[in-house]
Design a protein around this motif. Structure first.
Motif, PDB file in Angstrom:
ATOM      1  N   ARG A  11       0.816  -1.211   0.000  1.00  0.00           N
ATOM      2  CA  ARG A  11       0.000   0.000   0.000  1.00  0.00           C
ATOM      3  C   ARG A  11       0.852   1.265   0.000  1.00  0.00           C
ATOM      4  NH1 ARG A  11      -5.614   1.434   1.670  1.00  0.00           N
ATOM      5  NH2 ARG A  11      -5.974  -0.556   0.708  1.00  0.00           N
ATOM      6  N   TYR A  12       2.021   1.158   0.616  1.00  0.00           N
ATOM      7  CA  TYR A  12       2.875   2.340   0.712  1.00  0.00           C
ATOM      8  C   TYR A  12       4.085   2.192  -0.207  1.00  0.00           C
ATOM      9  CZ  TYR A  12      -0.178   2.997   4.618  1.00  0.00           C
ATOM     10  OH  TYR A  12      -1.296   3.138   5.384  1.00  0.00           O
ATOM     11  N   ALA A  13       3.821   1.740  -1.445  1.00  0.00           N
ATOM     12  CA  ALA A  13       4.917   1.416  -2.362  1.00  0.00           C
ATOM     13  C   ALA A  13       5.876   2.580  -2.547  1.00  0.00           C
ATOM     14  CB  ALA A  13       4.358   0.965  -3.696  1.00  0.00           C
ATOM     15  N   TYR A  14       5.333   3.771  -2.709  1.00  0.00           N
ATOM     16  CA  TYR A  14       6.234   4.903  -2.957  1.00  0.00           C
ATOM     17  C   TYR A  14       7.140   5.131  -1.747  1.00  0.00           C
ATOM     18  CZ  TYR A  14       8.237   9.422  -3.715  1.00  0.00           C
ATOM     19  OH  TYR A  14       9.152  10.437  -3.833  1.00  0.00           O
ATOM     20  N   SER A  15       6.536   5.226  -0.558  1.00  0.00           N
ATOM     21  CA  SER A  15       7.380   5.500   0.618  1.00  0.00           C
ATOM     22  C   SER A  15       8.276   4.308   0.928  1.00  0.00           C
ATOM     23  CB  SER A  15       6.550   5.910   1.829  1.00  0.00           C
ATOM     24  OG  SER A  15       5.705   4.899   2.242  1.00  0.00           O
ATOM     25  N   ASP A  16       7.793   3.095   0.652  1.00  0.00           N
ATOM     26  CA  ASP A  16       8.650   1.918   0.846  1.00  0.00           C
ATOM     27  C   ASP A  16       9.911   2.023  -0.017  1.00  0.00           C
ATOM     28  OD1 ASP A  16       6.901   0.837   2.642  1.00  0.00           O
ATOM     29  OD2 ASP A  16       6.115  -0.705   1.306  1.00  0.00           O
ATOM     30  N   ASP A  29       5.210  10.110   0.758  1.00  0.00           N
ATOM     31  CA  ASP A  29       3.825  10.002   0.276  1.00  0.00           C
ATOM     32  C   ASP A  29       3.007  11.251   0.582  1.00  0.00           C
ATOM     33  OD1 ASP A  29       3.302   7.790  -1.278  1.00  0.00           O
ATOM     34  OD2 ASP A  29       3.089   6.440   0.424  1.00  0.00           O
ATOM     35  N   LEU A  30       3.504  12.400   0.125  1.00  0.00           N
ATOM     36  CA  LEU A  30       2.699  13.621   0.242  1.00  0.00           C
ATOM     37  C   LEU A  30       1.579  13.611  -0.787  1.00  0.00           C
ATOM     38  CD1 LEU A  30       5.838  14.677   1.037  1.00  0.00           C
ATOM     39  CD2 LEU A  30       4.657  16.839   0.995  1.00  0.00           C
ATOM     40  N   PHE A  31       1.885  13.105  -1.975  1.00  0.00           N
ATOM     41  CA  PHE A  31       0.938  13.208  -3.087  1.00  0.00           C
ATOM     42  C   PHE A  31       0.473  11.850  -3.606  1.00  0.00           C
ATOM     43  CE2 PHE A  31       3.676  16.946  -3.165  1.00  0.00           C
ATOM     44  CZ  PHE A  31       2.742  17.939  -3.022  1.00  0.00           C
ATOM     45  N   HIS A  32       1.408  10.888  -3.631  1.00  0.00           N
ATOM     46  CA  HIS A  32       1.082   9.610  -4.258  1.00  0.00           C
ATOM     47  C   HIS A  32      -0.217   9.008  -3.741  1.00  0.00           C
ATOM     48  CE1 HIS A  32       4.743   9.003  -6.522  1.00  0.00           C
ATOM     49  NE2 HIS A  32       4.157   7.955  -7.015  1.00  0.00           N
ATOM     50  N   ILE A  59       5.310  19.305   4.507  1.00  0.00           N
ATOM     51  CA  ILE A  59       5.869  18.094   5.115  1.00  0.00           C
ATOM     52  C   ILE A  59       4.904  17.441   6.120  1.00  0.00           C
ATOM     53  CG2 ILE A  59       7.212  19.328   6.901  1.00  0.00           C
ATOM     54  CD1 ILE A  59       9.421  17.156   6.394  1.00  0.00           C
ATOM     55  N   ASP A  60       4.183  18.244   6.879  1.00  0.00           N
ATOM     56  CA  ASP A  60       3.297  17.646   7.886  1.00  0.00           C
ATOM     57  C   ASP A  60       2.036  17.036   7.281  1.00  0.00           C
ATOM     58  OD1 ASP A  60       5.019  18.165   9.951  1.00  0.00           O
ATOM     59  OD2 ASP A  60       4.103  20.095  10.453  1.00  0.00           O
ATOM     60  N   ARG A  61       1.845  17.235   5.965  1.00  0.00           N
ATOM     61  CA  ARG A  61       0.713  16.600   5.262  1.00  0.00           C
ATOM     62  C   ARG A  61       1.141  15.289   4.622  1.00  0.00           C
ATOM     63  NH1 ARG A  61       0.211  21.577   7.299  1.00  0.00           N
ATOM     64  NH2 ARG A  61      -1.975  22.225   7.289  1.00  0.00           N
ATOM     65  N   ALA A  62       2.399  14.946   4.774  1.00  0.00           N
ATOM     66  CA  ALA A  62       2.871  13.653   4.253  1.00  0.00           C
ATOM     67  C   ALA A  62       2.163  12.523   5.004  1.00  0.00           C
ATOM     68  CB  ALA A  62       4.376  13.537   4.449  1.00  0.00           C
ATOM     69  N   THR A  63       2.191  11.329   4.422  1.00  0.00           N
ATOM     70  CA  THR A  63       1.623  10.195   5.154  1.00  0.00           C
ATOM     71  C   THR A  63       2.563   9.811   6.299  1.00  0.00           C
ATOM     72  OG1 THR A  63       0.640   9.441   3.102  1.00  0.00           O
ATOM     73  CG2 THR A  63       0.697   7.862   4.905  1.00  0.00           C
ATOM     74  N   HIS A  64       3.845   9.669   5.953  1.00  0.00           N
ATOM     75  CA  HIS A  64       4.844   9.353   6.979  1.00  0.00           C
ATOM     76  C   HIS A  64       5.968  10.371   6.938  1.00  0.00           C
ATOM     77  CE1 HIS A  64       2.989   5.332   6.238  1.00  0.00           C
ATOM     78  NE2 HIS A  64       3.048   5.277   7.557  1.00  0.00           N
ATOM     79  N   LEU A  65       6.667  10.471   8.041  1.00  0.00           N
ATOM     80  CA  LEU A  65       7.899  11.259   8.109  1.00  0.00           C
ATOM     81  C   LEU A  65       9.042  10.282   8.315  1.00  0.00           C
ATOM     82  CD1 LEU A  65       6.611  13.878  10.714  1.00  0.00           C
ATOM     83  CD2 LEU A  65       6.914  14.288   8.251  1.00  0.00           C
ATOM     84  N   MET A  66      10.147  10.520   7.608  1.00  0.00           N
ATOM     85  CA  MET A  66      11.326   9.665   7.816  1.00  0.00           C
ATOM     86  C   MET A  66      12.465  10.522   8.349  1.00  0.00           C
ATOM     87  SD  MET A  66      13.516   7.289   5.154  1.00  0.00           S
ATOM     88  CE  MET A  66      14.015   8.600   4.061  1.00  0.00           C
ATOM     89  N   ALA A  67      13.117  10.029   9.397  1.00  0.00           N
ATOM     90  CA  ALA A  67      14.346  10.685   9.885  1.00  0.00           C
ATOM     91  C   ALA A  67      15.479   9.679   9.818  1.00  0.00           C
ATOM     92  CB  ALA A  67      14.154  11.175  11.316  1.00  0.00           C
TER      93      ALA A  67
END
Ligand SMILES: C[S@@+](CC[C@H](N)C(=O)[O-])C[C@H]1O[C@@H](n2cnc3c(N)ncnc32)[C@H](O)[C@@H]1O
Length: 323
Positions: A51-56, A259-262, A300-308
């Motif tokens: 489901r999260y292919a882009y962020s993956d 995943d802000l847009f995807h 950035i805060d509208r993204a699905t996930h945040l990565m650090a």
């Protein structure tokens, strides 16, 4: 479905000892559905069709870059810990790929508070665990406990996809300190963002009849169509907050939105009509939008996930910060 969110700015959560239990119970109940929902086909490890292919793909690129850096620096052995590993897909990816890169000794430990997830991880990991030079194990354990790893012993520490969302926020700084203590290489964490689309974490949103994300008490309450009620800790992070917490313990290399847009616009049958067909150029432009706005403070805060991504501070910098 009803979605309630209030207030929009996260504040504090009660440091409730029941939170880990509730999260464990929710992920235990999720069963096999969770695996498919979150990670796609468990056999096709590098397919990235979940489901999260882009962020993956972005997370995997970040992991690969750090594995490359370690290997290019001459490392032949690798120690990895994956906190809140769920069904263990990410740790298996790391182990299988690191083995193919020429790491000859790989010691990897995944742990999770949900027993059912660990049982599944153990079964799925039989292939990777059988590779020569690999020691791969999965344990039931709570992030609230100190990590058993020695100081500066871990090359890659992972805490991916919402694990920290379920921890009492009052405890997250201490947890970040634990990752800093054990990590000598890199730490990669992803969390759900405060402005992300509503989530019930353990399954797709259409299984929910009613969803309440209570920012006041960092609580997610879900009524499912099948009659079950789930209630567990859910603290949604802002990028500034995540950077502040991780940066309090380690040197932060990057914080980006994923995943802000995807997940809103991609013509994907899971959230947009199957009849919607897009040309290749559409995907290129989506990817370009993601890249352009991944670190933009307005988005950035509208993204699905945040990565650090972070690494330990040098001794000199630690001393300077103490003074
Ligand atoms: C959304 S899942 C992500 C699983 C895995 N990291 C992945 O990316 O597929 C979040 C996981 O965090 C685990 N978790 C929540 N609270 C935890 C805690 N206090 N200690 C360890 N694991 C925890 C849950 O049981 C669940 O498996």
């Amino acid at each position: 479905m009803n979605v309630h969110r209030w207030p929009l700015t996260p504040r504090h959560s009660p440091a409730d000892s029941a939170t880990a239990f509730n999260a464990a119970s929710a992920y235990d109940q999720a069963g096999d559905d969770y695996l498919t929902y979150a990670d796609g086909d468990p056999v096709n490890l590098f397919g990235f069709e979940g489901r999260y292919a882009y962020s993956d793909r972005r997370v995997w690129a970040a992991i690969r870059r750090r594995l490359d850096a370690l290997r290019n620096a001459g490392a032949r052995s690798l120690r990895v810990v994956d906190a809140g590993c769920g069904p263990g897909t990410w740790l298996r990816r790391v182990v299988v790929h690191a083995h193919s890169m020429g790491f000859t000794r790989i010691v990897a430990r995944g742990f999770d508070v949900a027993e059912a997830q660990i049982r599944r991880a153990r079964v799925l990991a039989r292939d990777a665990a059988g590779l020569p030079g690999v020691e791969l194990r999965f344990e039931v354990s709570d992030l609230a406990r100190p990590l058993p790893e020695a100081d500066n012993s871990i090359d890659l520490a992972l805490c991916l996809y919402c694990v920290l969302n379920h921890a009492p926020i009052a405890d997250v700084r201490r947890v970040a300190g634990e990752f800093a203590r054990v990590t000598r290489g890199y730490f990669i964490v992803t969390v759900r963002a405060v402005g992300s689309q509503p989530t019930i974490y353990v399954d797709s949103i259409d299984k929910a009849r009613d969803l309440r994300q209570d920012h006041e008490h960092d609580l997610c309450e879900v009524d499912l169509h099948d009659g079950r009620h789930l209630s567990f800790a859910s603290h949604l992070f802002t990028a500034v907050e995540l950077r502040g917490i991780i940066g309090g313990a380690m040197e932060v290399d990057e914080v980006r939105g994923l995943d802000l847009f995807h997940n809103r616009f991609a013509p994907d049958a899971r959230w947009n009509p199957a009849t919607l067909v897009a040309p290749e150029q559409f995907f290129r432009e989506l990817a370009c939008l993601e890249e352009t706005f991944a670190t933009d403070p307005n988005f950035i805060d509208r993204a699905t996930h945040l990565m650090a991504v972070a690494h330990p501070r040098s001794a000199r910098r630690r001393a300077a910060m103490r003074d």
